[in-house]
Write a protein that holds these residues in place. Structure first.
Motif, PDB file in Angstrom:
ATOM      1  N   ALA A 126      70.422 106.436  -5.669  1.00 61.28           N
ATOM      2  CA  ALA A 126      69.628 105.843  -6.739  1.00 61.28           C
ATOM      3  C   ALA A 126      68.653 104.805  -6.185  1.00 61.28           C
ATOM      4  O   ALA A 126      67.514 104.695  -6.654  1.00 61.28           O
ATOM      5  CB  ALA A 126      70.545 105.199  -7.777  1.00 61.28           C
ATOM      6  N   GLY A 127      69.090 104.038  -5.178  1.00 67.58           N
ATOM      7  CA  GLY A 127      68.219 103.045  -4.579  1.00 67.58           C
ATOM      8  C   GLY A 127      66.974 103.664  -3.976  1.00 67.58           C
ATOM      9  O   GLY A 127      65.859 103.134  -4.125  1.00 67.58           O
ATOM     10  N   THR A 128      67.152 104.800  -3.313  1.00 66.10           N
ATOM     11  CA  THR A 128      66.006 105.509  -2.740  1.00 66.10           C
ATOM     12  C   THR A 128      65.105 106.033  -3.842  1.00 66.10           C
ATOM     13  O   THR A 128      63.869 105.903  -3.782  1.00 66.10           O
ATOM     14  CB  THR A 128      66.490 106.661  -1.852  1.00 66.10           C
ATOM     15  N   TRP A 129      65.691 106.640  -4.854  1.00 60.34           N
ATOM     16  CA  TRP A 129      64.917 107.246  -5.937  1.00 60.34           C
ATOM     17  C   TRP A 129      64.141 106.205  -6.736  1.00 60.34           C
ATOM     18  O   TRP A 129      63.019 106.453  -7.183  1.00 60.34           O
ATOM     19  CB  TRP A 129      65.881 108.025  -6.844  1.00 60.34           C
ATOM     20  N   LEU A 130      64.722 105.021  -6.896  1.00 58.17           N
ATOM     21  CA  LEU A 130      64.067 103.948  -7.640  1.00 58.17           C
ATOM     22  C   LEU A 130      63.104 103.135  -6.780  1.00 58.17           C
ATOM     23  O   LEU A 130      62.504 102.173  -7.260  1.00 58.17           O
ATOM     24  CB  LEU A 130      65.125 103.010  -8.233  1.00 58.17           C
ATOM     25  N   LYS A 131      62.984 103.518  -5.504  1.00 52.87           N
ATOM     26  CA  LYS A 131      62.039 102.881  -4.591  1.00 52.87           C
ATOM     27  C   LYS A 131      62.331 101.386  -4.438  1.00 52.87           C
ATOM     28  O   LYS A 131      61.431 100.550  -4.407  1.00 52.87           O
ATOM     29  CB  LYS A 131      60.598 103.093  -5.067  1.00 52.87           C
ATOM     30  N   ILE A 132      63.622 101.053  -4.297  1.00 53.69           N
ATOM     31  CA  ILE A 132      64.035  99.665  -4.194  1.00 53.69           C
ATOM     32  C   ILE A 132      64.002  99.238  -2.728  1.00 53.69           C
ATOM     33  O   ILE A 132      64.754  99.782  -1.911  1.00 53.69           O
ATOM     34  CB  ILE A 132      65.463  99.460  -4.738  1.00 53.69           C
ATOM     35  N   PRO A 133      63.156  98.291  -2.358  1.00 55.46           N
ATOM     36  CA  PRO A 133      63.170  97.806  -0.976  1.00 55.46           C
ATOM     37  C   PRO A 133      64.514  97.157  -0.652  1.00 55.46           C
ATOM     38  O   PRO A 133      65.052  96.393  -1.458  1.00 55.46           O
ATOM     39  CB  PRO A 133      62.037  96.773  -0.959  1.00 55.46           C
ATOM     40  N   ASP A 134      65.057  97.462   0.506  1.00 58.43           N
ATOM     41  CA  ASP A 134      66.301  96.836   0.958  1.00 58.43           C
ATOM     42  C   ASP A 134      67.394  96.953  -0.103  1.00 58.43           C
ATOM     43  O   ASP A 134      68.125  96.005  -0.373  1.00 58.43           O
ATOM     44  CB  ASP A 134      66.037  95.358   1.291  1.00 58.43           C
ATOM     45  N   TYR A 135      67.516  98.150  -0.693  1.00 53.24           N
ATOM     46  CA  TYR A 135      68.496  98.311  -1.773  1.00 53.24           C
ATOM     47  C   TYR A 135      69.924  98.089  -1.285  1.00 53.24           C
ATOM     48  O   TYR A 135      70.814  97.749  -2.069  1.00 53.24           O
ATOM     49  CB  TYR A 135      68.379  99.694  -2.419  1.00 53.24           C
ATOM     50  N   GLU A 136      70.170  98.280   0.017  1.00 50.84           N
ATOM     51  CA  GLU A 136      71.532  98.092   0.542  1.00 50.84           C
ATOM     52  C   GLU A 136      72.075  96.700   0.235  1.00 50.84           C
ATOM     53  O   GLU A 136      73.277  96.514   0.036  1.00 50.84           O
ATOM     54  CB  GLU A 136      71.563  98.337   2.048  1.00 50.84           C
ATOM     55  N   ALA A 137      71.178  95.702   0.183  1.00 49.00           N
ATOM     56  CA  ALA A 137      71.632  94.335  -0.085  1.00 49.00           C
ATOM     57  C   ALA A 137      72.271  94.220  -1.460  1.00 49.00           C
ATOM     58  O   ALA A 137      73.211  93.449  -1.665  1.00 49.00           O
ATOM     59  CB  ALA A 137      70.459  93.362   0.038  1.00 49.00           C
ATOM     60  N   SER A 138      71.777  94.999  -2.414  1.00 49.21           N
ATOM     61  CA  SER A 138      72.300  94.908  -3.776  1.00 49.21           C
ATOM     62  C   SER A 138      73.655  95.584  -3.917  1.00 49.21           C
ATOM     63  O   SER A 138      74.318  95.431  -4.945  1.00 49.21           O
ATOM     64  CB  SER A 138      71.313  95.522  -4.773  1.00 49.21           C
ATOM     65  N   LEU A 139      74.077  96.349  -2.898  1.00 48.82           N
ATOM     66  CA  LEU A 139      75.388  96.983  -2.937  1.00 48.82           C
ATOM     67  C   LEU A 139      76.514  95.992  -2.659  1.00 48.82           C
ATOM     68  O   LEU A 139      77.680  96.271  -2.940  1.00 48.82           O
ATOM     69  CB  LEU A 139      75.457  98.122  -1.908  1.00 48.82           C
ATOM     70  N   VAL A 140      76.168  94.830  -2.118  1.00 45.09           N
ATOM     71  CA  VAL A 140      77.165  93.818  -1.788  1.00 45.09           C
ATOM     72  C   VAL A 140      77.754  93.264  -3.074  1.00 45.09           C
ATOM     73  O   VAL A 140      77.026  92.867  -3.988  1.00 45.09           O
ATOM     74  CB  VAL A 140      76.525  92.689  -0.957  1.00 45.09           C
ATOM     75  N   ASP A 141      79.074  93.225  -3.133  1.00 43.64           N
ATOM     76  CA  ASP A 141      79.736  92.756  -4.348  1.00 43.64           C
ATOM     77  C   ASP A 141      79.573  91.254  -4.533  1.00 43.64           C
ATOM     78  O   ASP A 141      79.381  90.783  -5.653  1.00 43.64           O
ATOM     79  CB  ASP A 141      81.227  93.116  -4.295  1.00 43.64           C
ATOM     80  N   ALA A 142      79.646  90.507  -3.450  1.00 44.95           N
ATOM     81  CA  ALA A 142      79.505  89.049  -3.537  1.00 44.95           C
ATOM     82  C   ALA A 142      79.266  88.484  -2.147  1.00 44.95           C
ATOM     83  O   ALA A 142      79.848  88.950  -1.173  1.00 44.95           O
ATOM     84  CB  ALA A 142      80.754  88.413  -4.143  1.00 44.95           C
ATOM     85  N   ILE A 143      78.407  87.459  -2.076  1.00 42.43           N
ATOM     86  CA  ILE A 143      78.197  86.711  -0.843  1.00 42.43           C
ATOM     87  C   ILE A 143      78.741  85.300  -1.070  1.00 42.43           C
ATOM     88  O   ILE A 143      78.220  84.557  -1.914  1.00 42.43           O
ATOM     89  CB  ILE A 143      76.709  86.627  -0.478  1.00 42.43           C
ATOM     90  N   PRO A 144      79.813  84.911  -0.370  1.00 35.82           N
ATOM     91  CA  PRO A 144      80.319  83.537  -0.524  1.00 35.82           C
ATOM     92  C   PRO A 144      79.279  82.526  -0.040  1.00 35.82           C
ATOM     93  O   PRO A 144      78.611  82.740   0.974  1.00 35.82           O
ATOM     94  CB  PRO A 144      81.563  83.511   0.372  1.00 35.82           C
ATOM     95  N   VAL A 145      79.133  81.435  -0.787  1.00 30.08           N
ATOM     96  CA  VAL A 145      78.242  80.361  -0.362  1.00 30.08           C
ATOM     97  C   VAL A 145      78.998  79.493   0.632  1.00 30.08           C
ATOM     98  O   VAL A 145      80.022  78.893   0.300  1.00 30.08           O
ATOM     99  CB  VAL A 145      77.760  79.533  -1.572  1.00 30.08           C
ATOM    100  N   SER A 146      78.518  79.449   1.855  1.00 35.17           N
ATOM    101  CA  SER A 146      79.213  78.766   2.939  1.00 35.17           C
ATOM    102  C   SER A 146      79.446  77.287   2.609  1.00 35.17           C
ATOM    103  O   SER A 146      78.517  76.558   2.236  1.00 35.17           O
ATOM    104  CB  SER A 146      78.395  78.884   4.227  1.00 35.17           C
ATOM    105  N   GLY A 147      80.706  76.875   2.729  1.00 38.13           N
ATOM    106  CA  GLY A 147      81.066  75.486   2.477  1.00 38.13           C
ATOM    107  C   GLY A 147      81.399  75.183   1.029  1.00 38.13           C
ATOM    108  O   GLY A 147      81.794  74.059   0.711  1.00 38.13           O
TER     109      GLY A 147
END
Length: 471
Positions: A126-147
């Motif tokens: 879907a990311g490719t079809w929707l032409k989303i730049p760097d769509y892989e980043a949106s697959l991440v469930d959560a990024i902890p904020v350091s500290g």
């Protein structure tokens, strides 16, 4: 290819093809997935490239977001137009959080018969079809904020946005596997003994019946899907248990726009400037899953965008000046919009009424969002306890509004008494009728739905292609 209804009706082509009702994101994603597997499909669209006749959809019981356009809330999002709702789509894309598909800690929380991992490969396509730049980043469930162990970020990425009618019309016109017919309104499905056989249509105001092929996919939006199935359920032989769920459990994606202006403590403010936390021009800050479970809260996120110094009002400017005097650094002032998962999933929230079934109206949106106040209050308390230096509320309270993300009216479930379709989006008890779009969502988290709509639709297209000999 593009064709007229008369040509379609006389050709007999539908006997060997999948019929898709609609031409929005879900409909075209199914058609493209079928095309990739060599399976032909026919799309029936009631509108044309520009908007035509409006649906008679009633509203009541909730406030819709004011987008500053001439359209009413319903007509902005429920469209008779090639490309459907994509014509007003903002392009926001992120995946659903895993926990939003598998909560067991909240009583009566609806369960998906799928896991997030089941959708991951389809999100990629879907990311490719929707032409989303760097769509892989949106697959991440959560990024902890350091500290800051109570803070997470959920990355968003953006489609240009793709406008389905405009961006794919040339491909459809040339495709030997996709046939598009416009100006055709589907009124109901004819069939018997759990099998659909024909469609009742209106073409130029004239009633027509058209025999259909191997499978029917309803991709007519959350209101349209429910309306068509409800009007057809008795003749198709849909069970009472499943029929009782059609049109019900409607839910939205509540927001409080510009809920507050926020300054963070210096250490957090500095950390949030790092690139990994950025989603285009904003930061999507959210709580940990543990916090939500502990407090039995549905999910939420703060969409934080910086406010230029010359856009601050006198109160905000004074607080910013005081911040600099205390900490010796220039403050970053953020505008905070709160996006929320709906708290209450109730059978009483229906998009149908007696008038809809009697064809006096095309749907009736009713919803009560007052329970969301609990999420608004909890979100403020959470942020103030986890790094916010100042919270400045607007002089006029921000209302809780629906934003046009309509879900849940033919929801997916494990069993017919809990929903309308199974994990393959097939209507329970009907062997060849399927649903595509956010109408099948049991829950939605705080994520904008289009990315998941397209991923599910590609998955459905693959399933139909693999089952074509059995359908």
């Amino acid at each position: 290819m593009l064709t007229a209804f008369t040509e379609l009706a006389s050709s007999g082509a539908l006997q060997s093809q999948v019929v898709i009702v609609g031409s929005g994101p879900a409909a075209l994603a199914v058609a493209y997935a079928l095309e990739e597997r060599g399976v032909p499909s026919v799309l029936l669209e009631s509108g044309e490239a520009s908007k035509t006749e409006q649906w008679n959809v009633l509203t009541g019981g909730f406030k819709g977001a004011d987008y500053g356009v001439a359209d009413s809330y319903t007509q902005l999002h429920i469209r008779r137009q090639l490309g459907g709702g994509s014509n007003v789509w903002g392009g926001w894309c992120t995946t659903m959080r895993e926990m939003s598909m598998s909560r067991t800690d909240i009583a009566d929380y609806p369960q998906w018969p799928l896991k997030r991992a089941d959708l991951t490969p389809f999100y990629g396509r879907a990311g490719t079809w929707l032409k989303i730049p760097d769509y892989e980043a949106s697959l991440v469930d959560a990024i902890p904020v350091s500290g800051f162990d109570q803070l997470n970020v959920k990355p968003f990425r953006f489609s240009p946005p793709v406008r389905y009618g405009k961006d794919f019309s040339e491909h459809i016109e040339k495709s030997p596997k996709i046939t598009l017919v416009q100006g055709v309104t589907v009124l109901s499905i004819k069939g018997r003994h759990g099998h659909a056989e024909a469609l009742e249509l209106s073409v130029g105001g004239e009633a027509r019946t058209l025999k259909c092929g191997k499978a029917i996919v309803l991709a007519a939006g959350a209101v349209g899907n429910a309306r068509l199935l409800a009007r057809s359920a008795a003749e198709l032989g849909v069970s009472d248990a499943t029929s009782a769920n059609v049109g019900r459990y409607f839910f939205e994606h509540p927001h409080c726009y510009s809920l507050a202006r926020i300054l963070f403590a210096p250490e957090l403010a500095q950390e949030l400037t790092k690139k990994q936390y950025q989603s285009s021009s904003f930061i999507s800050l959210m709580p940990t899953a543990d916090f939500l479970v502990k407090n039995k809260l549905t999910d939420f996120n703060f969409q934080l965008s910086t406010v230029p110094a010359d856009k601050l009002d006198s109160r905000e400017a004074a607080i910013a000046k005081n911040y600099k005097a205390i900490y010796g650094v220039e403050p970053a002032v953020y505008n905070a919009t709160l996006g929320m998962e709906q708290t209450v999933h109730s059978k009483d929230f229906s998009v149908l009424d007696d008038g809809t079934l009697k064809r006096k109206n095309d749907g009736h949106l009713t919803l009560d969002l007052t329970a969301q106040k609990k999420i608004v209050d909890a979100a403020k308390t959470w942020l103030m306890a986890n790094g916010a230096h100042a919270w400045v509320s607007p002089t006029t309270e921000s209302p809780i509004v629906a934003v046009g993300h309509l879900h849940g009216t033919t929801r997916m479930a494990q069993t017919p008494d809990k929903g309308v379709v199974d994990a393959d989006c097939r209507v329970f008890g009907i062997d060849n009728v399927f649903m595509a779009g956010s109408s099948v969502f049991p829950s939605g988290g705080f994520a904008n739905p289009t990315y998941t709509i397209v991923a599910l639709a590609i998955r459905l297209g693959d399933h139909l292609a693999s089952q074509q000999k059995q359908i």
